[in-house]
Write an enzyme that holds these catalytic residues in place. Structure first.
Site, PDB file in Angstrom:
ATOM      1  N   GLY A 112     101.605  19.385  20.230  1.00  0.00           N
ATOM      2  CA  GLY A 112     100.428  19.932  19.566  1.00  0.00           C
ATOM      3  C   GLY A 112     100.797  21.025  18.595  1.00  0.00           C
ATOM      4  N   GLU A 113      99.801  21.435  17.830  1.00  0.00           N
ATOM      5  CA  GLU A 113      99.976  22.491  16.835  1.00  0.00           C
ATOM      6  C   GLU A 113      98.723  23.339  16.829  1.00  0.00           C
ATOM      7  OE1 GLU A 113     102.011  24.635  13.932  1.00  0.00           O
ATOM      8  OE2 GLU A 113     102.767  22.710  14.638  1.00  0.00           O
ATOM      9  N   GLY A 114      98.865  24.610  17.187  1.00  0.00           N
ATOM     10  CA  GLY A 114      97.731  25.517  17.189  1.00  0.00           C
ATOM     11  C   GLY A 114      97.697  26.375  15.948  1.00  0.00           C
ATOM     12  N   PHE A 116      98.429  29.357  15.712  1.00  0.00           N
ATOM     13  CA  PHE A 116      99.486  30.358  15.695  1.00  0.00           C
ATOM     14  C   PHE A 116     100.878  29.767  15.876  1.00  0.00           C
ATOM     15  CE2 PHE A 116      95.638  32.539  16.855  1.00  0.00           C
ATOM     16  CZ  PHE A 116      95.697  33.689  16.100  1.00  0.00           C
ATOM     17  N   GLY A 117     100.992  28.458  16.018  1.00  0.00           N
ATOM     18  CA  GLY A 117     102.308  27.858  16.162  1.00  0.00           C
ATOM     19  C   GLY A 117     102.277  26.571  16.958  1.00  0.00           C
ATOM     20  N   ASP A 231      86.352  31.557  21.327  1.00  0.00           N
ATOM     21  CA  ASP A 231      86.777  30.357  20.600  1.00  0.00           C
ATOM     22  C   ASP A 231      86.687  29.117  21.491  1.00  0.00           C
ATOM     23  OD1 ASP A 231      87.563  29.111  18.275  1.00  0.00           O
ATOM     24  OD2 ASP A 231      89.706  29.395  18.606  1.00  0.00           O
TER      25      ASP A 231
END
Length: 442
Positions: A112-114, A116-117, A231
């Site tokens: 995955g990719e959030g 913040f990284g 969020d």
């Protein structure tokens, strides 16, 4: 003649080039400015100056290497100051352990990719499967999220909150180590992701909805620290092997201070899930999470993304807007995901829709608490008959702005213009906003 004096202070390095004791190390340099004419002339004086300058340069280089080796350069000092005083959990990992677990952050292990990284899958020597969140080392925003998430979630334990195993602070890396969630995020399961193999039936969707509500009820009312997540959305709800939901990503979470009725703060969250009073004026209470939960509940029922879904046969601009109109007309059944077929429990679906619309009421005082939401979804409490007035939604500034933008788009018949506008709507409405971005309140 240029006179340079070196002051020696005890032992030198113990690491370079090999472990041992060398010395002495130079602690200071002084240069006397009264030059004396050398009998051998200018040439010899120049040689001394050059030799002195080279020696001083080598000395500075050696000192810098030693400082770098010990991790005392300015950038690392700043990071040490950022994390100083934080009570880290017992599970602190070394960078070597994390690299071994993730096969040196191999791209094939990226899950995955959030904001913040990236997030990587890994396995510890004892067989424990982990998820490693790698925060950006170049961003102060990453530092802040790291500290915030460590401080918030390390002291919270609940079946519907993701478990933090530990962290790693080494070199230029900031890493958070979580339990691995086999079925990724709720968004991947709901919104027909190309790699998704899950098919969520109605009982599972109801269980997921209740689980999210329980997690938020714990954060708002039951935990030692009263926390507003800020969020809540489908991508921040993870599913384990048994499809139990767990709330994740506490990087934007805030403490709900009991002595205040609300917190006035800069807006941080995701457009489409933020409560109106928070998105417009920065008025933050736990009712902002209740609103976000209501949007996620509608997504669970319909299998559609609130920001990306626009009914073609109506003037509605998003899933929530459409749900409000359907509720007023009494045809809420149209909200239910058509892939569920006849397996849907009609009474449970109606209850979930009513609870979702109650949670997304434009007035925060009308929204229920999350413990009340849990009771209503489990059938232990009746859902109030008072429904949101349609006018409160049509006058909502966020809906009005989106509606005006869509009408403006439809007025342009050129396909190029339509494509450009559609892209801008989708990008804007699905973007995530942090406290440090250039976002300005309307």
């Amino acid at each position: 003649m240029l006179e340079i004096r070196f002051y020696f202070a005890g032992k030198g390095t113990t690491r370079i080039p090999d472990r041992g004791v060398y010395g002495p190390i130079i602690s200071a340099i002084s240069v006397f400015s009264d030059l004396k004419v050398c009998s051998s002339g200018k040439k010899k004086g120049t040689v001394y100056v050059v030799v002195g300058a080279v020696g001083a340069s080598c000395l500075v280089a050696i000192i810098l290497v030693i400082l770098w080796w010990k991790g005392n350069l300015p950038g690392k000092l700043r990071r040490k100051r950022d994390v100083k005083g934080l009570d880290f959990p017992k599970g602190t990992f070394s960078l070597k352990q994390i690299r071994a677990a993730t096969n040196d952050f191999d791209a094939s292990n990226k899950i995955g990719e959030g904001g913040f990284g990236p997030v990587y899958k890994g396995q510890l020597p004892d067989g424990t499967v982990i998820a490693v969140k790698q925060l950006s080392s170049k961003s102060r925003q990453g530092n802040r999220e790291f500290l915030n998430e460590m401080g918030m979630i390390s002291c919270l334990q609940h079946p519907n909150l993701v478990k933090l195993h530990g962290c790693c602070i080494e070199s230029d890396q900031l890493l958070l180590v979580y339990e691995y969630m086999e079925n990724n995020s709720l968004a991947r399961a709901l919104f027909r992701h190309e790699n998704n193999q899950l098919n969520l039936d109605w009982p599972t969707r109801l269980k997921i909805c209740i689980g999210i509500a329980r997690g938020l009820a714990f954060l708002h009312e039951e935990s030692r620290l009263k926390i507003v997540h800020r969020d809540i959305k489908a991508t921040n709800v993870l599913l384990d092997g048994n499809l139990n939901p767990k709330i994740s990503d506490f990087g934007l979470a805030r403490l709900d201070e009991e002595e205040k009725s609300h917190i006035s703060t800069r807006v941080a969250g995701t457009i489409g899930y933020m409560a109106p009073e928070y998105a417009l004026w920065g008025y933050l209470t736990d009712k902002a999470d209740v609103y976000s939960f209501g949007v996620v509940a509608l997504e669970i029922i319909s299998g559609k993304n609130n920001n990306n879904y626009m009914p073609s046969n109506s003037s509605c601009v998003c899933l929530l807007d459409w749900a409000c109109h359907l509720q007023q007309s009494g045809s809420f059944i149209e909200l239910v995901d058509e892939t569920l077929g006849s397996e849907v429990h009609i009474e449970e679906a109606e209850t979930m829709v009513k609870v979702a619309l109650l949670c997304t009421n434009a007035s925060p005082t009308v929204r229920p608490t999350m413990s009340e939401v849990v009771s209503m979804l489990e059938g232990r409490m009746a859902v109030p008959n008072t429904l949101p007035e349609l006018s409160s939604y049509t006058e909502d500034l966020m809906f009005k702005a989106m509606r005006d933008l869509r009408q403006h788009e439809q007025s342009h018949r050129f396909s190029g213009s339509q494509t450009q506008k559609s892209t801008s709507i989708q990008t804007f409405s699905s973007s995530s906003i942090s406290e440090n971005s250039s976002y300005e309140n309307p």
